[in-house]
Design a protein around this motif. Structure first.
Motif, short mmCIF file in Angstrom:
data_model
loop_
_atom_site.label_atom_id
_atom_site.label_comp_id
_atom_site.label_asym_id
_atom_site.label_seq_id
_atom_site.Cartn_x
_atom_site.Cartn_y
_atom_site.Cartn_z
N LEU A 1 -2.06 13.76 -13.71
CA LEU A 1 -1.00 14.21 -12.81
C LEU A 1 -1.02 15.74 -12.69
N ALA A 2 -1.21 16.42 -13.83
CA ALA A 2 -1.23 17.88 -13.82
C ALA A 2 -2.38 18.42 -12.98
N SER A 3 -3.48 17.68 -12.92
CA SER A 3 -4.62 18.13 -12.12
C SER A 3 -4.60 17.52 -10.71
N GLN A 4 -3.48 16.89 -10.35
CA GLN A 4 -3.28 16.30 -9.02
C GLN A 4 -4.30 15.21 -8.71
N ASP A 5 -4.74 14.54 -9.76
CA ASP A 5 -5.59 13.36 -9.58
C ASP A 5 -4.65 12.16 -9.49
N TRP A 6 -4.15 11.93 -8.28
CA TRP A 6 -3.10 10.92 -8.10
C TRP A 6 -3.58 9.53 -8.48
N GLN B 1 7.26 6.51 -12.83
CA GLN B 1 6.24 7.50 -12.50
C GLN B 1 5.18 6.91 -11.57
N LEU B 2 4.84 5.66 -11.79
CA LEU B 2 3.86 5.01 -10.92
C LEU B 2 4.38 4.95 -9.49
N GLU B 3 5.66 4.62 -9.35
CA GLU B 3 6.27 4.57 -8.02
C GLU B 3 6.24 5.95 -7.37
N ARG B 4 6.48 6.98 -8.15
CA ARG B 4 6.55 8.34 -7.60
C ARG B 4 5.17 8.90 -7.26
N VAL B 5 4.14 8.50 -8.01
CA VAL B 5 2.83 9.12 -7.82
C VAL B 5 2.00 8.43 -6.74
N GLN B 6 2.34 7.21 -6.40
CA GLN B 6 1.53 6.49 -5.43
C GLN B 6 1.64 7.13 -4.04
N LEU B 7 0.50 7.37 -3.44
CA LEU B 7 0.47 7.92 -2.09
C LEU B 7 0.83 6.84 -1.09
N VAL C 1 4.79 11.17 10.80
CA VAL C 1 4.43 10.40 9.61
C VAL C 1 3.37 11.18 8.84
N ALA C 2 3.57 11.28 7.51
CA ALA C 2 2.62 12.00 6.65
C ALA C 2 2.43 11.22 5.35
N ILE C 3 1.24 11.34 4.79
CA ILE C 3 0.93 10.73 3.50
C ILE C 3 1.33 11.70 2.40
N ALA C 4 2.11 11.22 1.42
CA ALA C 4 2.57 12.11 0.36
C ALA C 4 3.03 11.28 -0.83
N ASN C 5 3.43 11.99 -1.89
CA ASN C 5 4.10 11.36 -3.02
C ASN C 5 5.13 12.33 -3.57
N ALA C 6 5.81 11.93 -4.63
CA ALA C 6 6.92 12.73 -5.15
C ALA C 6 6.46 13.95 -5.94
N PHE C 7 5.15 14.18 -6.04
CA PHE C 7 4.63 15.35 -6.75
C PHE C 7 3.87 16.28 -5.81
N ASP C 8 3.92 16.00 -4.53
CA ASP C 8 3.15 16.75 -3.54
C ASP C 8 3.80 18.12 -3.30
N GLU C 9 3.14 19.17 -3.78
CA GLU C 9 3.70 20.52 -3.65
C GLU C 9 3.32 21.20 -2.33
#
Length: 487
Positions: free
Chosen positions: A264-269, A292-298, A392-400
């Motif tokens: 996650l820290a290296s943005q390897d979703w 966390q799985l729900e939040r990280v999924q693109l 519409v955009a592809i993202a997740n809850a960690f997308d900076e």
């Protein structure tokens, strides 16, 4: 076909034989008869009917045997019995039935064994009991003559006598692991020590049970703080003392969670998602891995631009368009003050909609997304403008990555940028309803929802910003605010 296969096999064997023969020739040329003997032996095994090759093999065998015997004697003369034993072992491998070599080898083995036992006695006296017993075992495997057995008994006696004392000392000091290990070693050499060793084993088991639980509790505390490295280390330490139990699955859970957080820290979703799934499969998840799985999924998200409210006029007080009359000034001041105090309320909207028509600018919002999208809404009049335009955009809850919203005022002479604001995609995903502000922007309201099955890009009320067609013979210029309709 069968002949072809047999021919290929024969060719391979001949090539291998030739290679071994050449290796043997090179070794023989420099007097390395052991290597020559080994290579020729392999060559003869592949081509046993070659008389020239057999002659080379017999010569190398004889020379290697002579060399080994000579070296064994030389080593024995200087009491290098390890060397003498190795050379006699080789000689016996060449000529197994040679009684003279066998007798020499037995004597060399006896001398090596006695040397090992001298070292073992010294180790035992220094408290290196495990090393001493291991060396004693090797010595007894080398030679079983009475002299060796007698010397081995000296090692055994020292280990039993001093080992019991040291094991009791360990027990008194609370070093249960060392006490148990040494007691088991003594028991192996002295069966009469079984009752004593069993007492130590009982105390050892009690200690291990308590220590495993203590380490597991440490792991629990670290896991509660999401300190996955410390948790995994604690559970692993518990498992090093006793396999199984609750520490096993918790160690796996912490290990997978630590891996997921690193990804996650290296943005390897995708790597993070795999780690969270693996953590869930351990059966130890308290809901955090699932969250966390729900939040990280693109996944695709619908981002809806609900409305925009800009200041009624420019920073110097002049209206964006039209004259500055008393009605405009009073309404403008009140809208600005109330919007800053109360944010977007129905009263603020009503006041904004009450602005004279001649003072209502034509507004349009452009969106710049880090994926490369450059979108625009349709132009509308008023300092408050509801749009309900979406993309519409592809993202997740960690997308900076940040999305930029620019508010333009369109006029007969082009477009003027009134203000700009931006927001990271993660904030849109996490909060769903967001109100932004910026220079001259009192409120830009956004709403986000999951858009499963939707394709990234402009949607209702949004269009791509297209570059103007280039004049003949000239390259294309920068984009202009030309809307491409979305169907």
């Amino acid at each position: 076909m069968k002949r072809v296969v047999l021919g290929l096999i024969a060719a391979v064997l001949l090539n291998a034989c030739a290679a071994h023969e050449k290796t043997g020739d090179r070794a023989a040329a420099v007097g390395d008869w052991k290597s020559a003997y080994s290579s020729y032996r392999q060559a003869v095994a592949k081509e046993p009917n070659n008389p020239e090759l057999k002659l080379k093999f017999d010569n190398a065998r004889e020379r290697a045997l002579q060399d080994a015997q000579q070296r064994a004697q030389t080593c024995a003369q200087v009491n290098d019995w390890g060397c003498a034993l190795a050379e006699s072992d080789f000689a016996l491998s060449v000529e197994p039935g040679n009684a003279e070599i066998a007798g020499f080898r037995a004597h060399a083995a006896q001398q090596v064994a006695l040397g090992q036992l001298d070292t073992a006695v010294s180790q035992a006296q220094q408290g290196q009991y495990g090393e001493a017993v291991s060396l004693m075992d090797r010595a007894l495997q080398l030679s079983s003559v009475p002299e060796v057995s007698t010397r081995a008994e000296d090692v055994r006696r020292i280990v039993i006598t001093q080992g019991r004392v040291q094991a009791d000392r360990y027990l008194h000091e609370g070093n249960y692991i060392a006490a148990h290990e040494l007691a088991q070693l003594v028991l192996r050499l002295d069966g009469s020590a079984s009752a004593w060793a069993q007492q130590i084993a009982t105390e050892y088991e009690h200690f291990i049970t308590e220590e495993v639980e203590r380490l597991s509790r440490d792991g629990d505390a670290a896991r509660a703080q999401h300190d996955w490295i410390r948790a995994q280390q604690s559970y692993a330490s518990a498992l090093s003392l006793r396999q199984g139990g609750r520490a096993a699955s918790l160690e796996a859970y912490s290990r997978h969670m630590g891996h997921a957080e690193q990804r996650l820290a290296s943005q390897d979703w995708h790597g993070a998602a795999d780690g969270y799934r693996a953590a869930q499969h351990t059966g130890q998840d308290d809901g955090y891995a699932a969250q966390q799985l729900e939040r990280v999924q693109l996944r695709p998200y619908r981002v809806v631009l609900r409305s925009v409210l800009v200041t009624p006029g420019r920073p110097d007080g002049r209206a964006w368009v039209g004259p500055n009359n008393d009605i405009f000034v009073r309404l403008a001041n009140r809208v600005t003050q109330m919007a800053q105090r109360r944010q977007m309320t129905d009263l603020v909207v009503d006041l904004a909609m009450s602005l004279p028509h001649e003072n209502r600018p034509t507004l349009r919002v452009e969106v710049r997304h880090p994926d490369g999208m450059h979108l625009t809404t349709q132009p509308r009049n008023g300092i408050y403008t509801p749009y309900d335009a979406e993309f519409v955009a592809i993202a997740n809850a960690f997308d900076e990555r940040r999305v930029i919203f620019q508010v333009f005022m369109d006029g007969p002479h082009g477009s003027e940028l009134l203000g700009s604001t931006e927001v990271p995609m993660r904030e849109l995903v996490e909060h769903r309803d967001v109100s932004l502000d910026g220079r001259s922007i009192l409120s830009l309201r956004l709403a986000t929802s999951v858009g499963d099955g939707r394709v990234p890009g402009p949607s209702i009320g949004m269009a791509n910003v297209l570059p103007p067609p280039p004049p003949p013979g000239r390259p294309a210029g920068p984009p202009v605010h030309t809307a491409a309709p979305v169907h």
